[in-house]
Design a protein around this motif. Structure first.
Motif, PDB file in Angstrom:
ATOM      1  N   GLY A  72       0.844  -1.183   0.000  1.00 33.71           N
ATOM      2  CA  GLY A  72       0.000   0.000   0.000  1.00 33.71           C
ATOM      3  C   GLY A  72       0.882   1.237   0.000  1.00 33.71           C
ATOM      4  N   LEU A 114       1.234   5.855   0.146  1.00 34.03           N
ATOM      5  CA  LEU A 114       0.762   7.223   0.303  1.00 34.03           C
ATOM      6  C   LEU A 114       1.550   8.069  -0.685  1.00 34.03           C
ATOM      7  N   ASN A 115       0.871   8.644  -1.651  1.00 29.03           N
ATOM      8  CA  ASN A 115       1.550   9.436  -2.673  1.00 29.03           C
ATOM      9  C   ASN A 115       1.874  10.834  -2.141  1.00 29.03           C
ATOM     10  N   SER A 173      -0.797   8.748   7.331  1.00 22.40           N
ATOM     11  CA  SER A 173      -2.005   8.934   6.503  1.00 22.40           C
ATOM     12  C   SER A 173      -2.776  10.165   6.957  1.00 22.40           C
ATOM     13  N   SER A 191      -3.243  13.676   4.654  1.00 23.97           N
ATOM     14  CA  SER A 191      -4.619  14.041   4.285  1.00 23.97           C
ATOM     15  C   SER A 191      -4.859  15.551   4.333  1.00 23.97           C
ATOM     16  N   SER A 218      -6.147  -0.969   3.985  1.00 23.17           N
ATOM     17  CA  SER A 218      -7.164  -0.239   3.226  1.00 23.17           C
ATOM     18  C   SER A 218      -7.705   0.957   4.001  1.00 23.17           C
ATOM     19  N   LYS A 273      -3.484   3.826   0.102  1.00 24.00           N
ATOM     20  CA  LYS A 273      -4.093   3.783  -1.219  1.00 24.00           C
ATOM     21  C   LYS A 273      -3.462   2.656  -2.044  1.00 24.00           C
ATOM     22  N   ASP A 274      -4.211   2.230  -3.064  1.00 26.15           N
ATOM     23  CA  ASP A 274      -3.717   1.224  -4.025  1.00 26.15           C
ATOM     24  C   ASP A 274      -3.191  -0.025  -3.313  1.00 26.15           C
TER      25      ASP A 274
END
Length: 563
Positions: free
Chosen positions: A203, A205-206, A253, A257, A477, A481-482
């Motif tokens: 997973g 975090l961009n 995360s 955000s 999840s 992301k992804d």
């Protein structure tokens, strides 16, 4: 009912002596004998590891057991099931059983292993790697102690100890009267498990600020390891690493955000499977991302890879590296920030860097970061263990509480945040704290560890449909992301790893008498029947004489009267 029985016995007593003795005496013996003990005891046993790694077999090669029980006190152990208690266990006794071609070995563990003295726990932890290194055809099982099993062990120990008596008569008498136990497993012979899938999770975090952003990779393996797969809970190794990784995913995360705290780094999180089997999940993930795809964060600008392993205890932190980081590089910056954060926020904690080169000649890699180092990615492993050879990393005794997990999590999060947001010592004061004590949720860390250690997580037990994988994927999840699954299967032509079944079975201990008891019983029965036959014959002869006496008298008197 009792009145009718009394009438029967009264009539028997009024009858002739042989009938009374033959029927009444055995009935009395049966009635006054104590209640019979349990004839069998059923319990669960856990088999020692059996696997192949890079063509090399490890552990026990057999799973079938049907033989009589003995303890190590017996002089002859050949084709016997040797019972050992952990409190009395020694590697020398184990080797003695193997040298004498024992039929099986059953090691009895206390039900609550946390109550074991620390010296016994440490001694067994050091022996576990030696047990696995010795490939053996003898089935080796582990069982949790209960009252019935303890009673079986005690009786077997008394029977085994009596074999060393000086008197042959004593040995014969004790052998004939002692209770023996036949140990039998209900399972079949073990066989290789085909197409076993090791599952890993990814997973991310961009970051923000462009496409060609540096990537920080955070890695932890979730599987556990020990001498018996079904007893491998891995609290420190590596439930602690998984808990830290999930907490870092939650913390960052939240920061990612918000626009003001959305950093210019991509964060890639990876939970690998098969870590205890030479990091098979990590190896396949690297191959998939570097060799078989054109777009991957691993192919771009990787700042560093931080692997998390055994972080729940200890008064020190060690950064294990294969190659010392160059000054000015992102990995060197992380090293300096870890040093600064530990010295200012936890002065009692000792932090240092441990340099060890990758030895490709070894069958097993020392740490997970070496998988990345082989592919020329800058990587290191953070652990409270100074050496990769520490027995804690592969022991069924790894069930201790993790007292320093929250502290270590906060220190790692602080150092990472200072690197990600460029809050280095040059740009920010050393005593600046980004995360407060309340932000790092100790309850969440404890709940994750409690959940992970509530079930064995050996790689042979965690398939793609396991609740472990599905729950970890759910956690990913929530924060990342992804989220993707990555599957690893062994090559059928030249498998790097092979797992086997029959790792958990039901064992029955049947109470039996030795063969000499049957012989003595047959002799006693024959003697009893012979004695009864003789008594009946004597009684019949007396009755005949009594009946014939008037006839004989008449025959003697008639000639006299005729005269």
């Amino acid at each position: 009912m009792f009145e009718e029985a009394s009438e029967v016995f009264e009539n028997m007593l009024k009858s002739s002596f042989p009938l009374t003795f033959i029927v009444f005496l055995p009935a009395v013996l049966i009635l006054v004998s104590p209640l019979p003990a349990e004839a069998a005891h059923e319990f669960t046993v856990y088999r020692m590891q059996q696997y192949d790694l890079q063509g090399q077999p490890y552990g026990t090669r057999n799973a079938i057991l049907n033989t009589e029980a003995r303890t190590v006190e017996a002089e002859v152990l050949s084709r016997r099931c040797v019972l050992m208690r952990l409190v009395d266990f020694s590697f020398e006794q184990y080797q003695k059983a193997l040298r004498q071609s024992a039929g099986a070995v059953v090691i009895i563990l206390p039900k609550n292993m946390s109550t074991m003295p620390q010296d016994i726990v440490q001694q067994f932890m050091e022996v576990e790697p030696e047990l696995l290194a010795m490939e053996t055809v003898v089935p080796v099982y582990f069982a949790l102690e209960d009252d019935e099993l303890l009673s079986i062990y005690t009786q077997t120990q008394l029977s085994s100890s009596s074999q060393g008596s000086s008197s042959a008569a004593e040995v014969l008498l004790h052998t004939a009267t002692a209770n023996g136990f036949q140990m039998v497993t209900s399972g079949a012979q073990s066989k290789a498990v085909s197409d076993w899938t090791i599952t890993s999770l990814e997973g991310k975090l961009n970051g923000v600020g462009g496409e060609d952003l540096p990537t920080i990779v955070l890695v932890a393996h979730y599987d556990s390891f020990g001498v018996a797969p079904w007893l491998s809970y891995g609290a420190d190794s590596n439930a602690s690493g998984v808990a830290v990784l999930l907490e870092l995913a939650r913390l960052f995360s939240r920061l990612y955000s918000y626009k003001r705290t959305h950093a210019g780094y991509n964060l890639l999180f990876f939970l690998s499977g098969g870590g205890k089997f030479n990091y098979q999940g990590t190896k396949r993930w690297l191959e998939d991302n570097l060799d078989h795809t054109e777009s991957s964060l691993l192919q771009d600008n990787v700042a560093f890879v931080l692997c998390l392993d055994t972080l729940g205890n200890g008064d020190s932190l060690h950064l294990h590296v294969s190659k010392p980081p160059k000054e000015g590089s992102p990995q060197h910056t992380l090293l300096k920030e870890l040093e600064m954060v530990t010295s200012t926020q936890s002065p009692d904690l000792r932090f240092n860097m441990v340099h060890k080169k990758i030895n490709l000649a070894d069958d097993m890699l020392a740490w997970e970061h070496e998988r990345f180092g082989i592919r020329r990615l800058p990587a290191f492993t953070l652990s409270h263990l100074e050496s990769h050879r520490n027995a804690l990393r592969s022991s069924i005794m790894d069930m201790r509480s993790l007292q320093k997990l929250s502290r270590n999590t906060k220190l790692i999060a602080e150092a990472l945040a200072r690197v990600i947001y460029n809050l280095t010592e040059k740009n920010a004061p050393g005593d600046l704290q980004i995360f407060t004590e309340q932000m790092v949720q100790e309850e969440q860390l404890s709940s994750v560890v409690d959940w992970l250690t509530a079930q064995p997580r050996a790689a042979q037990l965690v398939d793609k449909d396991s609740s472990v994988v599905s729950t970890l994927e759910y956690y990913f999840s929530r924060y990342l992301k992804d989220v993707k699954q990555h599957s690893t299967k062994a090559d059928k032509r030249d498998p790097e790893f092979v797992f086997y079944d029959q790792l958990k079975q039901t064992m029955n201990a049947y109470r039996v008498k030795p063969a000499i008891f049957d012989l003595l019983l047959a002799v006693c029965i024959a003697a009893y029947l012979g004695l009864m036959y003789f008594a009946v014959q004597v009684s019949i002869s007396e009755d005949r004489i009594a009946h014939c006496l008037p006839l004989l008298t008449t025959l003697l008197i008639l000639p006299a009267l005729n005269k």
